[in-house]
Motif scaffolding. Structure first.
Motif, PDB file in Angstrom:
ATOM      1  N   ALA A  12     -61.597  11.281  15.747  1.00 45.95           N
ATOM      2  CA  ALA A  12     -62.323  10.021  15.934  1.00 45.95           C
ATOM      3  C   ALA A  12     -63.536  10.226  16.845  1.00 45.95           C
ATOM      4  O   ALA A  12     -64.618   9.665  16.603  1.00 45.95           O
ATOM      5  N   GLY A  13     -63.371  11.049  17.891  1.00 44.05           N
ATOM      6  CA  GLY A  13     -64.486  11.353  18.783  1.00 44.05           C
ATOM      7  C   GLY A  13     -65.615  12.062  18.069  1.00 44.05           C
ATOM      8  O   GLY A  13     -66.798  11.776  18.292  1.00 44.05           O
ATOM      9  N   TYR A  14     -65.251  12.976  17.167  1.00 42.58           N
ATOM     10  CA  TYR A  14     -66.261  13.689  16.383  1.00 42.58           C
ATOM     11  C   TYR A  14     -67.056  12.715  15.520  1.00 42.58           C
ATOM     12  O   TYR A  14     -68.291  12.750  15.483  1.00 42.58           O
ATOM     13  N   PHE A  15     -66.353  11.815  14.823  1.00 44.09           N
ATOM     14  CA  PHE A  15     -67.036  10.832  13.983  1.00 44.09           C
ATOM     15  C   PHE A  15     -67.971   9.957  14.820  1.00 44.09           C
ATOM     16  O   PHE A  15     -69.085   9.625  14.397  1.00 44.09           O
ATOM     17  N   ALA A  16     -67.533   9.578  16.029  1.00 44.52           N
ATOM     18  CA  ALA A  16     -68.361   8.743  16.900  1.00 44.52           C
ATOM     19  C   ALA A  16     -69.642   9.480  17.305  1.00 44.52           C
ATOM     20  O   ALA A  16     -70.740   8.893  17.307  1.00 44.52           O
ATOM     21  N   VAL A  17     -69.519  10.776  17.640  1.00 45.60           N
ATOM     22  CA  VAL A  17     -70.691  11.565  18.036  1.00 45.60           C
ATOM     23  C   VAL A  17     -71.683  11.675  16.879  1.00 45.60           C
ATOM     24  O   VAL A  17     -72.901  11.531  17.059  1.00 45.60           O
ATOM     25  N   ILE A  18     -71.162  11.915  15.670  1.00 43.86           N
ATOM     26  CA  ILE A  18     -72.032  12.042  14.496  1.00 43.86           C
ATOM     27  C   ILE A  18     -72.797  10.743  14.241  1.00 43.86           C
ATOM     28  O   ILE A  18     -74.003  10.757  13.947  1.00 43.86           O
ATOM     29  N   LEU A  19     -72.111   9.604  14.359  1.00 45.17           N
ATOM     30  CA  LEU A  19     -72.788   8.318  14.145  1.00 45.17           C
ATOM     31  C   LEU A  19     -73.854   8.080  15.216  1.00 45.17           C
ATOM     32  O   LEU A  19     -74.934   7.554  14.933  1.00 45.17           O
ATOM     33  N   MET A  20     -73.574   8.470  16.441  1.00 43.51           N
ATOM     34  CA  MET A  20     -74.562   8.330  17.516  1.00 43.51           C
ATOM     35  C   MET A  20     -75.791   9.196  17.242  1.00 43.51           C
ATOM     36  O   MET A  20     -76.926   8.773  17.485  1.00 43.51           O
TER      37      MET A  20
END
Length: 373
Positions: A12-20
């Protein structure tokens, strides 16, 4: 906090970083078509090189090639050795032609070299193949990992990967794709290196076991009656396939159209070649290692040809302890996201320039082209 919870939080953290990254990259790109679709004149060599490698290395390769490595073995490495010739053509012939003629899409190049008919046919073929073949296979590969390791239905994995890749690509265009690819390049080689090391340490005799149990022997060239990749196929077929895949494949070459200078794009390909030659340690040798493990007292690695797509997920499930699987999966998801984003970016560029601007609205301004893309 148990291992599965840590894995899920990591992903989930990885997905959040990519969206940012996608949102951050979108600043100032929405009014200029060249900036949105190609980041023209802004990209350094190292960023292009990382994006080139990240786009070419995807779940289709990790799952498919490692499965083939289990049953076919060393001849598959010829695909990567062949890159020395193909990338030389890219450096000295193709990219100079593209950049000096301000090419944005591959059909545009065919139109200037031949005629509109060849460009129109190639536009349709690329769009159909990217949407219905390439994207489908890459999304399937990523979703397959979730299915095998976390028992998530395939359609849900496809939906998650497609939506998230789409969102960050739509917001930032080429810029978000390149910025994310730099981050993903590091993740995918780190994860692949850890997995290879853990599997290698489990072998009783190390590299000797891989060589001893390689299918067809540890040989690059196989007899003519070999079902998959005999020697004459290596010599007569691979070069043609690689010339298309690496030199006139919109999803790959578009990474170089934003180069600051021609020198930058040439150095990017030299950089990419160095890491392409390391890719067998991520894409083929782990599959061969799984076969060696199956023959050296680890029956959990034994599979049938019908289970070929399970080789790589099986390595993760059996070698990586819960709590660390999320880190490995993030590295693999990086390959999926970077490739899906590259295809989406290329599909939007092809549709906008070769269909919309050519056939529907020839007078469209930059803002209109970006909205359509």
């Amino acid at each position: 906090m148990n291992g599965n919870t840590v894995d899920i939080l990591t992903i989930a953290g990885y997905f959040a970083v990519i969206l940012m990254i996608g949102l951050w990259s979108s600043r100032g790109k929405k009014s200029n078509a060249a900036a949105y679709f190609t980041s023209k004149g802004t990209l350094p060599w190292w960023a292009i090189g990382m994006a080139y490698v990240a786009t070419g290395l995807n779940s289709e390769q990790l799952i498919g090639m490692n499965g083939m490595g289990y049953f076919v073995g060393l001849p598959l490495v010829n695909s990567y050795l062949n890159a020395i010739l193909v990338f030389s053509a890219l450096i000295y012939c193709f990219f100079p032609l593209y950049l000096r003629n301000n090419i944005v899409t591959m059909p545009q190049y065919l139109e200037e070299r031949f005629d509109k008919r060849s460009a129109n046919v190639f536009s349709v073929l690329l769009l159909v193949s990217y949407i219905f073949l390439s994207l489908a296979v890459v999304l399937y590969g990523g979703a397959k990992l979730f299915e095998v390791i976390y028992d998530l239905p395939l359609w849900q994995g496809v939906l998650i990967l497609g939506l998230l890749s789409g969102v960050f690509t739509i917001f930032g265009g080429m810029s978000s794709m390149i910025n994310a690819s730099v981050f993903q390049f590091v993740l995918m080689f780190l994860a692949g290196g850890v997995l290879f090391y853990l599997g290698f340490e489990k072998l009783p005799n190390g590299w000797q076991d891989i060589v001893a149990h390689a299918p067809g022997g540890f040989h690059l060239m196989q007899p003519m009656d070999t079902p998959v990749m005999p020697w004459h196929a290596v010599l007569l077929s691979l070069l043609n396939l690689q010339l298309f895949y690496s030199c006139i494949n919109q999803a790959l070459v578009q990474r170089g159209f934003g180069a600051k200078t021609e020198w930058d794009v040439r150095m990017a390909i030299v950089f990419a070649l160095a890491f392409v030659l390391l890719r067998p340690f991520l894409e083929i040798f782990p599959g061969m290692m799984a076969r060696a493990l199956a023959f050296t007292g680890h029956p959990e690695f034994a599979i049938t040809e019908a289970e070929i797509d399970n080789v790589y997920p099986m390595l993760i499930a059996n070698l990586i302890p819960p709590g660390l699987q999320g880190l490995i999966l993030v590295g693999i998801l990086a390959t999926v996201m970077s490739t899906v984003a590259a295809f989406l970016n290329s599909i939007s560029t092809l549709f906008t320039y070769d269909v919309y601007k050519k056939w529907i609205n020839p007078g469209a301004d930059d803002q209109r082209l970006v909205r359509v893309g």
